[in-house]
Design an enzyme around this catalytic site. Structure first.
Site, PDB file in Angstrom:
ATOM      1  CG  HIS A 240      51.103  80.776  31.971  1.00  0.00           C
ATOM      2  ND1 HIS A 240      50.468  79.663  32.439  1.00  0.00           N
ATOM      3  CD2 HIS A 240      50.887  80.784  30.649  1.00  0.00           C
ATOM      4  CE1 HIS A 240      49.910  79.025  31.421  1.00  0.00           C
ATOM      5  NE2 HIS A 240      50.145  79.687  30.333  1.00  0.00           N
ATOM      6  CB  CYS A 241      46.568  81.506  33.554  1.00  0.00           C
ATOM      7  SG  CYS A 241      47.060  81.225  31.844  1.00  0.00           S
ATOM      8  CB  ILE A 242      45.040  81.045  38.268  1.00  0.00           C
ATOM      9  CG1 ILE A 242      44.460  80.022  37.280  1.00  0.00           C
ATOM     10  CG2 ILE A 242      44.020  81.317  39.356  1.00  0.00           C
ATOM     11  CD1 ILE A 242      44.111  78.697  37.906  1.00  0.00           C
TER      12      ILE A 242
END
Length: 407
Positions: A240-242
């Site tokens: 969900h971030c990178i």
């Protein structure tokens, strides 16, 4: 909601025993009733911040949640945003919403002839801060309580309130000068990883042409005790971030007439990786005088990371899309994902296929996307017609042969 209130966990790496212990001690209760917000002292916003179809920030979840909170905000409460976002979100979106919310409405009097509405004042009536989530799911070395937590407040009082909140549960809080600095810290952490992963993904493609194993090179380079941190290639970015966070900064940077070429280039390289993997698969099938159109392909692993059940932004979902578009018949196996749930972009309605000797031999290719420890790699290799390894999981000394390739 029922799962949590019954003491059950719906996340693989969080044990139900921990949830049940908190519920039984009356320390945890889940609800969708926002009218209960006045009962709490602290409100922590942890909602998705995805990209829209134009790869621009979709702030609808943050704004919608904040608008609802504003209806119930009470004096003395602290609100912290933990969702990863661009610098300025807390000050530019949340603060105006909360400061425009009425504390109370006083009745009209003959003296003033009209009603008087008192507004919230940040740092006095309520407190607002940003503290980014730091998590590495299923990492046995770290958990939420043992990972230092960056905290930035809108005012000095806000920062003190946020530290007082997180100091109760986190081993160390790291105060910074503003919410913008805290928001930027989270972006730096993930952009650092995105760029370095893009570097090794690009080197993987270059070294493959040179007949050099990039995994061997990384292992050798890792023996240097200073100045080098190992990053590893793969079939694409997940989580969900990178895959998302760098684009939040590139979008915001345009407001300041700055082109973030380096970050955008890394994004392009990482986004291309599923296509590169399929290209390698097509070449390998071609060597066996087979076409991708009509071939049966089994994808091993659909979680974005090994040994977890989290599928957010998993490159496996993109691989399924590309392979289907090229006419392949695609199945998947994942011991932690018995069936593919609907996501914002995909709705495949697929179930995990059996992994047996008879089933493996019926696939033209097996493509390893997620290197779960539960897989018996020797068994899979022995019983497959073709293996495409994107994670260096099969521990094969041969770089190329008719049955095995790395991608």
């Amino acid at each position: 909601i029922p799962y949590i209130n019954e003491g059950k966990s719906y996340i693989k790496h969080i044990a139900s025993e921990r949830i049940k212990k908190a519920v039984d001690a009356a320390k945890l209760k889940a609800t969708t009733n926002f009218s209960r917000l006045p009962e709490v002292d602290a409100i922590i916003i942890c909602v998705p911040t995805p990209l829209n179809e134009h790869r621009e920030p979709d702030m609808s979840y943050v704004v919608g949640t904040a608008e609802t909170i504003a209806k119930y905000l009470c004096k003395g409460q602290i609100v912290t945003l933990e969702s990863t976002t661009y610098p300025g979100t807390t000050d530019e979106l949340l603060l105006p919403l909360f400061e425009s919310a009425p504390i109370n409405q006083q009745p009209a009097s003959p003296a003033n002839g009209a009603s008087s509405i008192q507004k919230f004042k940040v740092g006095e009536d309520f407190y607002l801060a940003f503290s980014p989530e730091r998590e590495d799911p299923n990492n046995p070395k770290y958990e939420t309580a043992t990972i230092p937590k960056v905290v930035g407040g809108v005012t000095e009082n806000c920062l003190k309130a946020a530290q007082a909140l997180y100091d109760q549960v986190i081993v160390k809080t790291v105060p910074v000068s503003s919410t913008r600095a805290a928001e930027a810290t989270k972006l730096l952490e993930n952009i650092y990883r995105s760029i370095n992963i893009a570097l090794v993904n690009e080197l993987k493609m270059v070294f493959e042409r040179m007949d050099i194993d990039v995994w061997e090179v990384i292992e050798a380079a890792s023996t240097k005790p200073f100045g080098f941190n190992a990053f590893y290639p793969g079939p694409g970015l997940g989580g969900h971030c990178i895959p998302i966070d760098p684009f939040y900064l590139t979008w915001k940077a345009r407001e300041y007439e700055i082109n973030t070429k380096f970050i955008e280039l890394a994004g392009e390289i990482n986004t291309y990786q599923p296509y590169y993997v399929v290209s390698r698969l097509m070449d390998a099938l071609n060597d066996q005088k087979k076409s991708i159109n009509g071939s049966r392909v089994l994808i091993l692993g659909v979680a974005y990371k090994k040994n977890i059940d989290d599928m957010r932004e998993s490159p496996s979902l993109k691989l399924i899309e590309i392979l289907r578009d090229k006419g392949a018949e695609v199945d998947y196996n994942d011991p932690f994902v018995p069936e593919l749930p609907k996501t914002r972009k995909y709705n495949y309605k697929m179930q995990s296929a059996e992994l047996t000797k008879d089933s493996l031999i019926n696939y033209d290719a097996v493509l390893l996307s997620t290197n779960h420890d539960d897989y018996d790699y020797d068994f899979i290799y022995k019983n497959s017609n073709l293996v495409v390894d994107t994670r260096n999981a099969f521990n094969r000394s041969e770089l190329k042969n008719q049955k095995f390739i790395k991608a």
